[in-house]
Each structure stands twice: as C-alpha cells, then as structure tokens.
Design an enzyme around this catalytic site. Structure first.
Site, PDB file in Angstrom:
ATOM      1  N   SER A  28       0.819  -1.203   0.000  1.00 48.06           N
ATOM      2  CA  SER A  28       0.000   0.000   0.000  1.00 48.06           C
ATOM      3  C   SER A  28       0.861   1.264   0.000  1.00 48.06           C
ATOM      4  O   SER A  28       1.844   1.369   0.731  1.00 48.06           O
ATOM      5  CB  SER A  28      -0.900   0.003   1.236  1.00 48.06           C
ATOM      6  OG  SER A  28      -1.662   1.187   1.288  1.00 48.06           O
ATOM      7  N   LYS A  52      -3.502   2.325  -2.311  1.00 45.76           N
ATOM      8  CA  LYS A  52      -3.070   3.290  -1.318  1.00 45.76           C
ATOM      9  C   LYS A  52      -4.188   3.407  -0.289  1.00 45.76           C
ATOM     10  O   LYS A  52      -5.369   3.313  -0.633  1.00 45.76           O
ATOM     11  CB  LYS A  52      -2.807   4.630  -2.002  1.00 45.76           C
ATOM     12  CG  LYS A  52      -2.298   5.719  -1.072  1.00 45.76           C
ATOM     13  CD  LYS A  52      -1.835   6.916  -1.869  1.00 45.76           C
ATOM     14  CE  LYS A  52      -1.465   8.092  -0.948  1.00 45.76           C
ATOM     15  NZ  LYS A  52      -0.604   7.722   0.159  1.00 45.76           N
ATOM     16  N   ASN A  76       9.516   8.320   4.196  1.00 50.62           N
ATOM     17  CA  ASN A  76       8.419   9.043   3.550  1.00 50.62           C
ATOM     18  C   ASN A  76       7.501   9.644   4.608  1.00 50.62           C
ATOM     19  O   ASN A  76       7.293   9.067   5.673  1.00 50.62           O
ATOM     20  CB  ASN A  76       7.643   8.126   2.590  1.00 50.62           C
ATOM     21  CG  ASN A  76       6.512   7.391   3.272  1.00 50.62           C
ATOM     22  OD1 ASN A  76       5.425   7.934   3.479  1.00 50.62           O
ATOM     23  ND2 ASN A  76       6.755   6.136   3.637  1.00 50.62           N
ATOM     24  N   GLY A  79       1.526  11.532   4.482  1.00 55.26           N
ATOM     25  CA  GLY A  79       0.342  11.986   5.205  1.00 55.26           C
ATOM     26  C   GLY A  79      -0.971  11.461   4.658  1.00 55.26           C
ATOM     27  O   GLY A  79      -2.002  12.132   4.755  1.00 55.26           O
ATOM     28  N   CYS A 140      -1.924   3.919  11.647  1.00 51.71           N
ATOM     29  CA  CYS A 140      -2.002   5.366  11.459  1.00 51.71           C
ATOM     30  C   CYS A 140      -2.545   5.989  12.749  1.00 51.71           C
ATOM     31  O   CYS A 140      -3.142   5.296  13.574  1.00 51.71           O
ATOM     32  CB  CYS A 140      -2.868   5.720  10.256  1.00 51.71           C
ATOM     33  SG  CYS A 140      -4.520   5.033  10.278  1.00 51.71           S
ATOM     34  N   ASN A 204       4.234  -2.526   8.798  1.00 51.07           N
ATOM     35  CA  ASN A 204       4.224  -1.201   8.217  1.00 51.07           C
ATOM     36  C   ASN A 204       5.622  -0.601   8.413  1.00 51.07           C
ATOM     37  O   ASN A 204       6.502  -1.243   8.985  1.00 51.07           O
ATOM     38  CB  ASN A 204       3.160  -0.322   8.887  1.00 51.07           C
ATOM     39  CG  ASN A 204       2.603   0.733   7.935  1.00 51.07           C
ATOM     40  OD1 ASN A 204       3.334   1.285   7.131  1.00 51.07           O
ATOM     41  ND2 ASN A 204       1.318   1.013   8.037  1.00 51.07           N
ATOM     42  N   GLY A 229      12.242  -0.062   2.899  1.00 46.52           N
ATOM     43  CA  GLY A 229      13.385  -0.495   2.112  1.00 46.52           C
ATOM     44  C   GLY A 229      14.129  -1.645   2.776  1.00 46.52           C
ATOM     45  O   GLY A 229      13.735  -2.138   3.840  1.00 46.52           O
ATOM     46  N   GLY A 261       8.055  -5.721   3.805  1.00 44.17           N
ATOM     47  CA  GLY A 261       9.140  -4.956   4.400  1.00 44.17           C
ATOM     48  C   GLY A 261      10.471  -5.239   3.739  1.00 44.17           C
ATOM     49  O   GLY A 261      11.094  -6.263   4.000  1.00 44.17           O
ATOM     50  N   GLY A 262      10.896  -4.365   2.846  1.00 42.21           N
ATOM     51  CA  GLY A 262      12.235  -4.447   2.284  1.00 42.21           C
ATOM     52  C   GLY A 262      12.485  -5.553   1.288  1.00 42.21           C
ATOM     53  O   GLY A 262      13.641  -5.925   1.051  1.00 42.21           O
TER      54      GLY A 262
END
Length: 324
Positions: A28, A52, A76, A79, A140, A204, A229, A261-262
């Site tokens: 996402s 997203k 990043n 927002g 979030c 996340n 990353g 993740g990465g």
C-alpha cells in the site's frame, strides 16, 4: 536452440478463503491505485493489487519535502494523501474492476467510526466484486486519542477491527496491518484477531527521522516519517516469525500472514515465507523497478523449484521446523 522452461511450482495461496493464483502483491502506498503500474505489466499477474490507504474524505497530505533517502532505504512523510472513498470507488476501484485486477483495498481513518464508514461505503460499491480483501491500516494515528497510533495499543486495534468487520460481507476477509513500533507485536496481533481480523499484514514502516546536515534541520516537512526499504527487512522477518511462533504454540489463533518490508528479490520473499508469511508484498523496490512485484514472484518460484518444492504452501513457516 535454447528453450526456456517454466518452473512447475504451485504458487497459489488461500488467505482466509481468498484464493489467489500468486502470493505476490504490491504494498500500500507504493503504487498509487493501479494505473501507474499497469503501464509496466498486467495487474492480473499479481495475486492482488493493494491500493493506497483510502480515508473518508479527500486529503492533500503533508507539506513538502516529503521523502528522504537513507542508507538501504527511504523515509516518507506523505500523510495519507488521497481522493477519499467516494472518488476512489467511482474511479479507481471501478477502473481496477474493469481491468480484471484482484484488489486488496487498504482503508484508514482518524477514528474507529471513520474506519467503519469507509468500510461501509466500500461494501456498497458496484465494483465490490473486484475486492478480494480489505487491509485495515491501523498503523495510522488515532486523532481521538491525541495521535496515538491505533496499532500501538491492543484495545484501540481491537476497537477498529470490531467496527469494520460488520460493515463488510463475511466472505470478504479483513487483514489488520500492524506496526513494528511496539514492545510486543504478538499482543496487538492477538487483540486484532480476536476482534474479527481474518489475517494480518506485517509490517508497516518504522518511525524514523533524517537530519539535513547542511541546513541542520529535519529533512522532511513532517519531521518524522516511515522508514522502508531493505534496512527494515530483518525487522519484518522477526515480526512474522514471532507471530507465527505464537500461532504454532497455541497462544494466537492460526490466521494467514501477509509479509511486507524491504523485499527486493525472490530470496528476500523466501525469508518471509519461511518465517511464516503466506503472501508477500513488494513496495519500495517498485520505485526503481516497477516490475519488481512480478519479477520477485518469478524469482521466488524458481528458487522453490531449485530446492525441490512443488508447492509454495509447503514452505510457509518451514523455518520453525528446521531449528537447529
């Protein structure tokens, strides 16, 4: 004349009744809502396209600059910019449905009620048939609780999931997306599953910060941001391992895990699968290689074939059985 053979490995997965031909997904926020990546490959090659995170209303996101490079990764601070759920279902989801994509819709909200509202409006969409699942981005901030991230608190996580679940048809599985920025991720996972999550997505981004050493100030306007990353992959593997171990020990109901993740290569994906993930998302790698989500899937398939496996499902969590 050289002939190329395709490795005969069954890569299909069953994620809480969600039957997919491939374990590979986008992550996402790393591929917008489909049209951008569709220029590089057919989205139907993926197990699912992950959108997203969409909220109730349109958001412009944070100020710029929003991104910063880090060693082996990036930060990043976008927002959750987006069009809002109404525009999303009318335009983006409709387009994905028309193009035959299987869609895992990521939803977000500032309150539990907003999550529920977004889920209800998604359920009413004429393009719901394209939705193979909903990823509940509880990583979030909870604006009703002074900005505490939902997934940092088991009770807040459970509250969101319990309000989202009734808004969607029972055949549409929901996956709670967890943050690694907690002391005990298994406790949060347990709360989410017991509240009605059919599966988990982990992890996340990690909360990070970069200082501009020329200007001696934070490099992104939002001060902190999400680190993604290759640098975060060992954290993702650890989180998946711990959660799968809790399931094997009976401390947590057995539900599917989507690892993220990465991931840049098939070997990276294999790490997550061996730790206990049934599916894998590719995010940051797509910024410099848009074909990464499907390329990694091919590499994973070939690796399994080389190791003598005929089914991906036989490798899920296998590292737990091979402890020295």
């Amino acid at each position: 004349m050289t002939t190329t053979t395709t490795a005969a490995v069954d890569m299909s997965v069953d994620l809480a009744g969600m039957r997919l031909p491939s374990p590979m997904m986008t992550a996402s926020g790393c591929a917008a809502n489909g049209k951008e990546l569709a220029r590089f490959f057919d989205l139907r090659e993926l197990g699912a396209f992950v959108t997203k995170s969409v909220m109730a209303d349109a958001r412009s996101g944070r100020g710029t600059p929003r991104m910063a490079e880090t060693p082996s990764g990036m930060l990043n601070s976008i927002g959750l910019q987006g069009p809002g759920i109404s525009a999303f279902v009318e335009q983006d989801l409709a387009w994905l449905h028309e193009n035959g994509a299987r869609v895992l819709v990521s939803i977000a909200g500032g309150t539990s009620a907003e999550f529920a509202d977004v889920a209800a409006r998604l359920a009413a969409s004429e393009a719901l048939a394209a939705v193979v699942g909903v990823e509940v981005n509880i990583s979030c901030p909870n604006v009703a609780n002074r900005g505490l991230v939902f997934a940092c608190d088991p009770a807040a996580s459970a509250d969101v999931v319990s309000q989202v679940r009734p808004q969607l048809p029972p055949e549409v599985p929901i996956f709670a997306k967890l943050t690694p920025d907690v002391t005990d991720i298994v406790t949060v996972a347990q709360a989410a599953v017991e509240a009605g999550a059919d599966g988990l997505t982990m992890i996340n981004t990690l909360l990070g910060m970069v200082i501009d050493t020329d200007l001696l100030r934070p490099q992104v306007a939002g001060v902190t941001g999400g680190l993604s990353g290759p640098a975060v992959r060992p954290v993702a593997v650890r989180a998946v391992w711990q959660t799968r171990a809790a399931m094997r020990d009976g401390r947590l109901p057995d539900v599917p895990i989507i690892g993220v993740g990465g991931v840049r290569t098939g070997r990276d994906a294999l790490e997550l699968v061996a730790a206990g993930a049934s599916a894998v998302q590719v995010g940051t790698a797509a910024f410099n290689d848009p074909s990464a989500p499907v390329r990694v899937g091919r590499e994973l398939r070939d690796l399994l074939h080389e190791k003598g496996f005929s089914r991906l499902s036989d490798v899920v969590g296998i590292a737990h059985e091979r402890m020295a």
